[in-house]
Design a protein around this motif. Sequence first.
Motif, PDB file in Angstrom:
ATOM      1  N   LEU A  18       0.650  -1.334   0.099  1.00 63.32           N
ATOM      2  CA  LEU A  18      -0.180   0.106  -0.129  1.00 63.32           C
ATOM      3  C   LEU A  18       0.773   1.266   0.055  1.00 63.32           C
ATOM      4  O   LEU A  18       0.244   2.368   0.243  1.00 63.32           O
ATOM      5  CB  LEU A  18      -0.783   0.065   1.103  1.00 63.32           C
ATOM      6  N   ASN A  19       2.221   0.954  -0.074  1.00 64.26           N
ATOM      7  CA  ASN A  19       3.161   2.230  -0.175  1.00 64.26           C
ATOM      8  C   ASN A  19       2.746   3.126   1.209  1.00 64.26           C
ATOM      9  O   ASN A  19       2.819   4.380   1.100  1.00 64.26           O
ATOM     10  CB  ASN A  19       2.822   3.265  -1.285  1.00 64.26           C
ATOM     11  N   LEU A  20       2.856   2.495   2.195  1.00 65.62           N
ATOM     12  CA  LEU A  20       2.728   3.340   3.561  1.00 65.62           C
ATOM     13  C   LEU A  20       4.013   3.545   4.302  1.00 65.62           C
ATOM     14  O   LEU A  20       4.867   2.776   4.029  1.00 65.62           O
ATOM     15  CB  LEU A  20       1.829   2.364   4.779  1.00 65.62           C
ATOM     16  N   LYS A  21       4.317   4.641   4.921  1.00 58.92           N
ATOM     17  CA  LYS A  21       5.359   5.009   5.498  1.00 58.92           C
ATOM     18  C   LYS A  21       5.287   4.916   6.931  1.00 58.92           C
ATOM     19  O   LYS A  21       4.370   5.983   7.373  1.00 58.92           O
ATOM     20  CB  LYS A  21       6.281   6.222   4.951  1.00 58.92           C
ATOM     21  N   GLU A  22       5.983   4.619   7.691  1.00 61.43           N
ATOM     22  CA  GLU A  22       5.542   4.599   9.352  1.00 61.43           C
ATOM     23  C   GLU A  22       6.213   6.094   9.814  1.00 61.43           C
ATOM     24  O   GLU A  22       7.523   6.541   9.607  1.00 61.43           O
ATOM     25  CB  GLU A  22       6.493   3.667   9.981  1.00 61.43           C
ATOM     26  N   GLU A  23       5.481   6.522  10.778  1.00 58.99           N
ATOM     27  CA  GLU A  23       5.989   7.667  11.640  1.00 58.99           C
ATOM     28  C   GLU A  23       6.386   7.261  12.698  1.00 58.99           C
ATOM     29  O   GLU A  23       5.449   6.658  13.827  1.00 58.99           O
ATOM     30  CB  GLU A  23       4.821   8.707  11.488  1.00 58.99           C
ATOM     31  N   LYS A  24       7.574   7.165  13.224  1.00 58.09           N
ATOM     32  CA  LYS A  24       8.164   6.725  14.451  1.00 58.09           C
ATOM     33  C   LYS A  24       7.652   7.595  15.685  1.00 58.09           C
ATOM     34  O   LYS A  24       7.576   7.070  16.748  1.00 58.09           O
ATOM     35  CB  LYS A  24       9.584   6.285  14.436  1.00 58.09           C
ATOM     36  N   ASN A  25       7.693   8.837  15.367  1.00 55.22           N
ATOM     37  CA  ASN A  25       7.483   9.731  16.426  1.00 55.22           C
ATOM     38  C   ASN A  25       5.997   9.836  16.809  1.00 55.22           C
ATOM     39  O   ASN A  25       5.381  10.680  15.768  1.00 55.22           O
ATOM     40  CB  ASN A  25       8.195  11.281  16.044  1.00 55.22           C
ATOM     41  N   LYS A  26       5.400   9.238  17.403  1.00 55.97           N
ATOM     42  CA  LYS A  26       4.084   9.293  17.365  1.00 55.97           C
ATOM     43  C   LYS A  26       3.607  10.442  18.420  1.00 55.97           C
ATOM     44  O   LYS A  26       3.605  10.346  19.605  1.00 55.97           O
ATOM     45  CB  LYS A  26       3.551   8.025  18.150  1.00 55.97           C
ATOM     46  N   LYS A  27       3.189  11.365  17.847  1.00 56.67           N
ATOM     47  CA  LYS A  27       2.806  12.819  18.247  1.00 56.67           C
ATOM     48  C   LYS A  27       1.696  13.267  17.753  1.00 56.67           C
ATOM     49  O   LYS A  27       1.595  13.547  16.452  1.00 56.67           O
ATOM     50  CB  LYS A  27       4.151  13.692  18.276  1.00 56.67           C
ATOM     51  N   TYR A  28       0.658  13.656  18.420  1.00 55.32           N
ATOM     52  CA  TYR A  28      -0.532  14.511  18.047  1.00 55.32           C
ATOM     53  C   TYR A  28      -0.059  15.636  17.413  1.00 55.32           C
ATOM     54  O   TYR A  28       0.502  16.403  17.983  1.00 55.32           O
ATOM     55  CB  TYR A  28      -1.577  14.565  19.131  1.00 55.32           C
ATOM     56  N   SER A  29      -1.012  15.989  16.357  1.00 51.90           N
ATOM     57  CA  SER A  29      -0.646  17.127  15.522  1.00 51.90           C
ATOM     58  C   SER A  29      -1.902  17.568  14.996  1.00 51.90           C
ATOM     59  O   SER A  29      -2.660  16.701  14.174  1.00 51.90           O
ATOM     60  CB  SER A  29       0.334  16.932  14.540  1.00 51.90           C
ATOM     61  N   ILE A  30      -2.332  18.856  15.074  1.00 50.92           N
ATOM     62  CA  ILE A  30      -3.484  19.572  14.223  1.00 50.92           C
ATOM     63  C   ILE A  30      -3.197  19.361  12.720  1.00 50.92           C
ATOM     64  O   ILE A  30      -4.513  19.572  11.905  1.00 50.92           O
ATOM     65  CB  ILE A  30      -3.956  20.641  14.924  1.00 50.92           C
ATOM     66  N   ASP A  31      -1.919  19.513  12.190  1.00 49.19           N
ATOM     67  CA  ASP A  31      -1.614  19.656  10.883  1.00 49.19           C
ATOM     68  C   ASP A  31      -2.121  18.421  10.077  1.00 49.19           C
ATOM     69  O   ASP A  31      -1.965  17.333  10.593  1.00 49.19           O
ATOM     70  CB  ASP A  31      -0.145  19.934  10.726  1.00 49.19           C
ATOM     71  N   GLU A  32      -2.462  18.641   8.889  1.00 47.47           N
ATOM     72  CA  GLU A  32      -2.945  17.388   7.950  1.00 47.47           C
ATOM     73  C   GLU A  32      -1.575  17.141   7.572  1.00 47.47           C
ATOM     74  O   GLU A  32      -0.587  17.738   7.475  1.00 47.47           O
ATOM     75  CB  GLU A  32      -3.784  18.069   6.597  1.00 47.47           C
ATOM     76  N   CYS A  33      -1.388  15.489   7.434  1.00 47.07           N
ATOM     77  CA  CYS A  33      -0.061  14.922   7.029  1.00 47.07           C
ATOM     78  C   CYS A  33      -0.610  13.925   5.728  1.00 47.07           C
ATOM     79  O   CYS A  33      -1.916  13.899   5.354  1.00 47.07           O
ATOM     80  CB  CYS A  33       0.131  13.972   8.237  1.00 47.07           C
ATOM     81  N   ASP A  34       0.320  13.702   5.253  1.00 46.81           N
ATOM     82  CA  ASP A  34       0.204  12.609   4.122  1.00 46.81           C
ATOM     83  C   ASP A  34      -0.569  11.626   4.305  1.00 46.81           C
ATOM     84  O   ASP A  34      -0.504  10.958   5.509  1.00 46.81           O
ATOM     85  CB  ASP A  34       2.015  12.056   3.817  1.00 46.81           C
TER      86      ASP A  34
END
Length: 188
Positions: A18-34
């Motif tokens: 599925l071409n997914l990339k892991e975000e290791k820094n699990k931090k809540y953000s209000i910004d939209e992400c990929d």
Amino acid sequence: MKKECNVDIEAKLYMFILNLKEEKNKKYSIDECDKHIVYLFDNYEDLKLYFIKNGISDINSELLDLCIMKKTKRGTIISLKGLCDHTIKRYKLGKELTQSQIDEIHSRGKITPAEKVKEWESMGLCAPGDAIGSAANRCHTFSNCHECLVEYASCLEEYDEENLKIVNMDDIPSVLIKKRKQVSNENN
């Protein structure tokens, strides 16, 4: 020391397909992400702990289940970062205190986050910053200033009340205005 999530082969294959990339820094953000960014959790309790750390202590299992994209046979959970962030944001916007919690906060001489929002709005303040600088991303994320302030205020359980008074120059005696003019003329 933070332990690494032990990703199994099934999870790696699923992410690759599925071409997914892991975000290791699990931090809540209000910004939209990929849309291809995911969090990996060791198990269901690890996922639940992420939400607890971000202020949702009473999250129910149905909501947690909706945040799971894939659960492997070894128990690794793959969740979309954007979905987790959206869930936390919606929770913070809809969070209401009970009357006993409000009374407890007031007994300490503090005010609730909802009261702080009303205070900021009455003064025309943008608590996070300004709309063109540090808070520009928030202005694009929220549909209105009220929602932004509610989410921002939800970061703390209670606040000190500000006792600011807006002073109109018409209320200042003319003697003080003349004195102030003389001082400024002497400095020039």
